[in-house]
Design a protein around this motif. Structure first.
Motif, PDB file in Angstrom:
ATOM      1  N   ALA A 141       0.809  -1.220   0.000  1.00  0.00           N
ATOM      2  CA  ALA A 141       0.000   0.000   0.000  1.00  0.00           C
ATOM      3  C   ALA A 141       0.841   1.267   0.000  1.00  0.00           C
ATOM      4  O   ALA A 141       0.476   2.252  -0.633  1.00  0.00           O
ATOM      5  CB  ALA A 141      -0.924  -0.002   1.217  1.00  0.00           C
ATOM      6  N   GLN A 154      -2.184  -2.726  -3.026  1.00  0.00           N
ATOM      7  CA  GLN A 154      -2.522  -1.893  -4.183  1.00  0.00           C
ATOM      8  C   GLN A 154      -3.581  -2.519  -5.079  1.00  0.00           C
ATOM      9  O   GLN A 154      -4.512  -1.846  -5.519  1.00  0.00           O
ATOM     10  CB  GLN A 154      -1.264  -1.586  -5.007  1.00  0.00           C
ATOM     11  CG  GLN A 154      -0.426  -0.519  -4.389  1.00  0.00           C
ATOM     12  CD  GLN A 154       0.711  -0.098  -5.310  1.00  0.00           C
ATOM     13  OE1 GLN A 154       0.955  -0.682  -6.363  1.00  0.00           O
ATOM     14  NE2 GLN A 154       1.418   0.942  -4.894  1.00  0.00           N
ATOM     15  N   GLN A 182      -7.137  -1.968  -3.688  1.00  0.00           N
ATOM     16  CA  GLN A 182      -7.587  -0.634  -3.312  1.00  0.00           C
ATOM     17  C   GLN A 182      -8.797  -0.222  -4.142  1.00  0.00           C
ATOM     18  O   GLN A 182      -9.024  -0.736  -5.235  1.00  0.00           O
ATOM     19  CB  GLN A 182      -6.447   0.376  -3.464  1.00  0.00           C
ATOM     20  CG  GLN A 182      -5.355   0.140  -2.436  1.00  0.00           C
ATOM     21  CD  GLN A 182      -4.168   1.076  -2.589  1.00  0.00           C
ATOM     22  OE1 GLN A 182      -4.102   1.918  -3.457  1.00  0.00           O
ATOM     23  NE2 GLN A 182      -3.192   0.899  -1.706  1.00  0.00           N
TER      24      GLN A 182
END
Length: 177
Positions: free
Chosen positions: A21, A86, A89
C-alpha cells in the motif's frame, strides 16, 4: 472478503500488505507504515482486540490498528496504520476495516478515535480536530490533518490539547514518525 482480529502469526503478511500500500522509492527503511505494524506489537499502546486484518481467501489484503492515545487529559484511540494492497484498493476493503474499528471501539466504550488523514475519513463521521484545539505538533500542516470521531458526544467539550500517540509512533528522540 472477511475482517478478522489480527494475530501474531499474521505479522509478516500484514507487513507485506502495508508495504504494498505504501512503498515508494523514497520510503524510509526503518520508519514506515509496514514497520509500525511490528512496533505497535511491542508498544504499551497495543490493544490486541483492536488490530484487524482483511482477508481474501488465504491472502491478507489489508491491515488496520487502533492504539491508545491521549489528547490533553482525555484518553482514547488512534487509528492507523491502515493500508490495503494496491491491487485491492478502491474496492471497499479500507472502508470495511475502518467500520470494524469504529464498531469495536464503540462497543469497548472508548470516547473517541483520532487520526492524521484527509477528507476520506469524513464518510465515517471524522471531523477536523482544529475547532476543538487539538494539535499534534508545532507544524500547522500536520495539525490541519488531525481528524477526530467522537463515539461519545458527552466528551466533545472536554477534548482539547496536544495529541499524544503511543510510544510506537515516536523515534528515540521523541519525534513523531
Amino acid at each position: 472478503m472477511k475482517i478478522e482480529t489480527f494475530e501474531i502469526q499474521y505479522l509478516q503478511e500484514a507487513k507485506d500488505a502495508l508495504k504494498s500500500a505504501f512503498f515508494r522509492k523514497e520510503s524510509d527503511e526503518i520508519f514506515n507504515e509496514w514497520e509500525f505494524a511490528e512496533r505497535v506489537l511491542r508498544s504499551e499502546g497495543y490493544l490486541p482486540g483492536l488490530c484487524f486484518i482483511a482477508r481474501e481467501k488465504d491472502k491478507i489484503i489489508g491491515y488496520n490498528a487502533l492504539t491508545m492515545a491521549s489528547i490533553g487529559e482525555s484518553k482514547g484511540l488512534a487509528l492507523g496504520p491502515l493500508g490495503v494492497r494496491q491491487e485491492y484498493q478502491n474496492q471497499g476493503v479500507g472502508s470495511c476495516l475502518v467500520k470494524e474499528s469504529i464498531q469495536r471501539a464503540r462497543s469497548a466504550g472508548y470516547p473517541w478515535i483520532v487520526l492524521l488523514g484527509g477528507a476520506y475519513y469524513s464518510r465515517f463521521g471524522f471531523e477536523s480536530g482544529q475547532p476543538y484545539g487539538i494539535t499534534v505538533s508545532d507544524n500547522p500542516f500536520e495539525n490541519a490533518h488531525i481528524q477526530i470521531l467522537f463515539l461519545d458526544d458527552k466528551v466533545k467539550n472536554e477534548v482539547s490539547g496536544k495529541l499524544i500517540y503511543c510510544d510506537a509512533f515516536y523515534d528515540e528522540r521523541g519525534n513523531l514518525l
